[in-house]
Structure formats: C-alpha cells, structure tokens
Design a protein around this motif. Sequence first.
Motif, PDB file in Angstrom:
ATOM      1  N   GLU A  99     112.517  48.977   6.773  1.00 35.78           N
ATOM      2  CA  GLU A  99     113.718  49.124   6.137  1.00 35.78           C
ATOM      3  C   GLU A  99     115.141  49.551   6.788  1.00 35.78           C
ATOM      4  OE1 GLU A  99     113.240  49.484   3.000  1.00 35.78           O
ATOM      5  OE2 GLU A  99     110.759  50.093   2.360  1.00 35.78           O
ATOM      6  N   TYR A 131     110.621  56.775   5.445  1.00 41.95           N
ATOM      7  CA  TYR A 131     112.530  56.340   5.744  1.00 41.95           C
ATOM      8  C   TYR A 131     111.795  56.619   3.616  1.00 41.95           C
ATOM      9  CZ  TYR A 131     115.410  53.124   3.378  1.00 41.95           C
ATOM     10  OH  TYR A 131     116.653  52.396   3.278  1.00 41.95           O
ATOM     11  N   GLU A 132     113.332  57.662   3.104  1.00 40.18           N
ATOM     12  CA  GLU A 132     113.228  57.869   1.974  1.00 40.18           C
ATOM     13  C   GLU A 132     114.660  57.042   1.139  1.00 40.18           C
ATOM     14  OE1 GLU A 132     115.574  61.744   1.770  1.00 40.18           O
ATOM     15  OE2 GLU A 132     113.556  62.650   3.482  1.00 40.18           O
ATOM     16  N   PRO A 133     114.087  55.759   0.890  1.00 38.83           N
ATOM     17  CA  PRO A 133     114.753  55.336  -0.174  1.00 38.83           C
ATOM     18  C   PRO A 133     115.795  55.073  -1.120  1.00 38.83           C
ATOM     19  CG  PRO A 133     113.128  54.535  -1.333  1.00 38.83           C
ATOM     20  CD  PRO A 133     112.195  56.650  -0.178  1.00 38.83           C
ATOM     21  N   GLU A 134     115.568  56.938  -1.608  1.00 39.84           N
ATOM     22  CA  GLU A 134     116.533  57.157  -2.778  1.00 39.84           C
ATOM     23  C   GLU A 134     118.477  57.026  -1.816  1.00 39.84           C
ATOM     24  OE1 GLU A 134     114.004  58.122  -2.548  1.00 39.84           O
ATOM     25  OE2 GLU A 134     112.351  57.484  -4.003  1.00 39.84           O
ATOM     26  N   SER A 135     117.641  57.970  -0.971  1.00 36.65           N
ATOM     27  CA  SER A 135     119.333  58.443  -0.311  1.00 36.65           C
ATOM     28  C   SER A 135     119.349  57.559   1.194  1.00 36.65           C
ATOM     29  CB  SER A 135     119.305  59.629   0.526  1.00 36.65           C
ATOM     30  OG  SER A 135     118.387  59.979   1.408  1.00 36.65           O
ATOM     31  N   ASP A 136     118.453  56.208   1.571  1.00 35.59           N
ATOM     32  CA  ASP A 136     118.238  55.756   2.620  1.00 35.59           C
ATOM     33  C   ASP A 136     118.797  56.539   4.367  1.00 35.59           C
ATOM     34  OD1 ASP A 136     118.371  53.064   1.187  1.00 35.59           O
ATOM     35  OD2 ASP A 136     120.518  53.098   1.021  1.00 35.59           O
ATOM     36  N   ASP A 149     118.403  47.788   5.707  1.00 30.49           N
ATOM     37  CA  ASP A 149     119.797  48.522   5.014  1.00 30.49           C
ATOM     38  C   ASP A 149     120.805  48.166   6.621  1.00 30.49           C
ATOM     39  OD1 ASP A 149     118.539  50.005   3.593  1.00 30.49           O
ATOM     40  OD2 ASP A 149     118.536  52.162   4.897  1.00 30.49           O
TER      41      ASP A 149
END
Length: 331
Positions: A159, A88-93, A163
């Motif tokens: 996560e 999971y990439e939090p910068e780009s969700d 979102d």
Amino acid sequence: MIVDCAVYRHGHRGEGPEDLSDALNEARAAGGFVWIGLHEPSEKEFDLVTQEFGLHPLAVEDALKAHQRPKLEVYDDSLFMVLKPVVYEPESDAVSTGEVMIFVGDSFVVTVRHGGGSPLAAVRRRLEEEPEMLEKGPTSVLYGIADATVDHYLEVATELQTDLEELEAEVFSPDRGGSRNTASRIYTFKRQVLEFRRATVPLALPLARLAGTGALGGGVLFVDDKARPFFRDVSDHLTRVNESVEGLDRLVSDILSAHLAQMSVRQNDDMRKISAWAAMAAIPTMIAGIYGMNFDHMPELRWVWSYPAVILLMAALEVLLYRLFKRRGWL
C-alpha cells in the motif's frame, strides 16, 4: 480485561474453568496449554495473571506500560516477546501501530494487546481450524502471531509503495509539481515510513533467535526446536519487508530532493524573468529621466520631431531586448 480464555487439548479447544489456576492445572494434566488473551489490562487486573503463571516482574512492567520496541526476552519460567502490528488506514493514507506482548510458558500462552491492528482474533480462529498445528503447543501460537503480523507488514508495504508512486507522479507532474503542500505530503509520508521501520527493523533479531540463525543461533527455551523452519520462513518474509522499507525510505528522500531541486529551478526561472522585465523597463525610464532634467542645452530640445523620435527609439530598444531575452530563454 480477559478477551478470550481457552484450554487446548490435542489441538482442540475446550472452554477453561473461570479460575486461572484450575485452567492451568487442567491443561497440564491433559498435556495441553491455556491461551489467555487480554486487552490493555490495568496493573490491578494483571496481578492475578502474574501470580497464577509466575510471570517475570520486568516483563510484566513492559506489558503494562507498553511503548516497547520489538524484542525477545527469555526468563526462567517464561519467554516474553513484543510485536508491533501495523495498520494502514486507506481513508487517510496513514500508518498506525499497536503492540502485542506474548508470554509463553511450558503450558500457557498469555497475550496482551495495546492499541489497534492486532491479528490475535484472526490468528486464534485460523489456528483452531488447524488442530495439527495447535497440537504442537504454545510454540504454535507464538509462530501464528508472528507469521500473521509479518504477513500484514507485506500488505502495508504494498500500500505504501502505491502511495509513493502517486506522490512521485504528483512531484514530477508539470501542473502540480510546484504545489505548496507537496513538500508537506512528502514529509508526512517519510514520517509514516519511519513509523513502519520502527516496527519491522528491530524484529529481525528476535526472529533470527527463534529461527536459530545468525550469531545467536541455538535453542530458545519454551520454543520447540522443530518449529525453527517455520520461524525461518517468517524471518525471510521480514527480510523482504525490511528491504522494501529501506527502498521506500531511499525513494522518498530522493523524491524530496528532486522536489526541492524543481522548486529551486522554478525560482531561478522566475528571477530571470523578473530581471529581464526590469531591464526592459529600465531603458525607457533612463531616457525619460534624462530628458526630464531641467537643462537648457540638451540635444534636440527644439526639434519638432524629437518627441516621436525618442518614443520610437525606446520602442526599438524594447523590441531588441525582448528578442534577445526570448532567444536566451529568459522570457
């Protein structure tokens, strides 16, 4: 190509010889096993490993080409399992997946990694801190990788749930629910959930086989029967993940339907308002059009107060229509 190579004896790490054949012989002589980690090897680079460990050509082909579904295959000389770690990439969700192929034999483990999101380095460090686990042989490595992968699924599912709650709040917000990019965001999120499902759902059957549950219950070659409770625990965690993913998929579909319904209601409201204003504009237009016709014999043409009377009539009709539409909620 080779990220790490070590011989494990009685649960403790020892650096293996550079020659893979010598490392395998040394491990067998000591009652241990060899663990070799590779990252996106080419066909030529993987030939040496294939020859030394006698890997099945079909499994080798899958390991080199990647883009496989999670699965478990048992051959005469080794077991082959495919896992898809999720990041999971939090910068780009955004959600992205990698692949880990695991070959397990009587005294060796070969792991092949493609893409990112691999838990292999962390798994190796954790297992090396637990010699009593490593002492159980190659099965411990298979369990450790599966356990770390599924546990990370739980984190990613959490996560995504966060979102989804933010997306739900945006859809039902009176200020932002009708924004143009909301439908695009919902569709993008649904694609991420689909990508997640492709990694988690097919893994249920391989873990059930390893755990000895379901219709395919029974022993699996190269896997210690005493490890079944551990794989049942991993399977239970995966069940929780799949239930969470199913819930996310249903909720995002419901949110999309609610968003489309909201847009339809707003469009109907807009059409009612446009129709009401058009009806109000039609009254003076009609009266002005009638008195704009060039006829001699029309009512009140010669009356001094005819012009202000017509204006007052149009104003009165406009006020009447406005109050009527306002009362019905059209304006």
